[in-house]
Scaffold this motif. Structure first.
Motif: not given
Ligand code: ZN
Ligand code: FE
Ligand code: FE
Ligand code: ZN
Length: 271
Positions: A134-150
């Motif tokens: 159901e999701i946009d995989l590109d956005k998901f990876y970006i969101q994931y890596l941003n979260e890891v950076e935080s």
């Protein structure tokens, strides 16, 4: 057993206390001794604080018992193996205050930081895998890596756990992740924290270690230290596929493996 650096440490080991692994603390330590490890870090799932599912992590009231069991094992097996007290703690903004309070109560040797949840989605849970459709995989990876950076910037953690966990179910983005990996590695460098090469990905649909070789290469170039974890969920998993992990580490240019004691990093030379 030949060493080759594969028996320096396994720092990512779960126990039956989390509700989805097999093996007591003692059984995990005994397996590590049998396999010839010099040191072993137990790092079970810390109580999640964002849910009460008993199959994902230990209940909050059991954390003192977990700590006690690992410290007991350290004493009991101390002449055969060095046992370290670790924990795999989530990074999840809304519950972070409570998490910090809990972490502060115990003498952990190291804290593995892991992102397993984005919004209300526990994206690494096999029970929630249909949400990938159901999701946009590109956005998901970006969101994931941003979260890891935080998570890295929060300054709470010693080791970034499975840095590219987003790939677990082999759902791939269309974008090139290299610049984002580089940005994350720079943040780790600034913060002076390390990451693990985690072999558990080989046992999931992605069939690869975390993180991917390109990440390890950049981290090696920038001098960001690396450690090793099997993410064992049973005694037989300890040290699993570490020949592959050490090959990757060595061929990326690393000569040392990071270990921790009382939250202080030490580097051990690869033989
Ligand atoms: Zn687990
Ligand atoms: Fe994890
Ligand atoms: Fe884990
Ligand atoms: Zn993990």
């Amino acid at each position: 057993m030949t060493d080759n650096g594969t028996r320096i440490v396994d720092f990512h080991i779960h126990t039956e206390m989390c509700g989805h692994a097999r093996g007591t603390v003692d059984e995990m330590v005994e397996s590590a001794i049998e396999k010839g490890f010099a040191r072993v870090g137990i790092a079970d799932h810390m109580p999640l604080l964002y849910g009460t599912d008993p199959h994902l992590a230990m209940a909050p009231e059991r954390l003192p018992e977990y700590v006690e069991k690992v410290l007991e094992a350290r004493d009991r097996y101390g002449d055969r193996i060095q046992v370290l007290l670790g924990i795999e703690a989530d990074y999840h903004g809304p519950t972070q205050t409570e998490r910090l309070e809990m972490l502060g109560k115990y003498p952990f040797d190291y804290i593995i930081g892991s992102v397993h949840i984005l919004g209300d989605w526990i994206f690494d849970s096999p029970l929630e895998v249909e949400r990938y459709d159901e999701i946009d995989l590109d956005k998901f990876y970006i969101q994931y890596l941003n979260e890891v950076e935080s998570m890295v910037e929060s300054g709470v953690y010693d080791i970034v756990g499975h840095p590219d966990l987003a790939k677990k179910f082999d759902k791939r983005p269309t974008i090139d992740l290299a610049p984002r990996f580089r940005k994350l590695v720079f943040a780790m460098k600034r913060r002076g924290i390390c990451y693990e090469v985690n072999t558990a990905g080989l046992r999931w649909p992605v069939k690869e270690m975390y993180p991917e070789p390109a990440f390890v290469q950049v981290a090696a170039e920038l001098g960001v230290p690396v450690t090793l974890g099997s993410d064992a969920h049973g005694p037989e998993d300890i040290g699993r596929d570490f020949e592959l992990a050490v090959d990757l580490i060595r061929s990326s240019g690393y000569g040392q493996i990071a270990t921790f004691e009382s939250r202080r990093m030490t580097l051990t030379r690869l033989p």
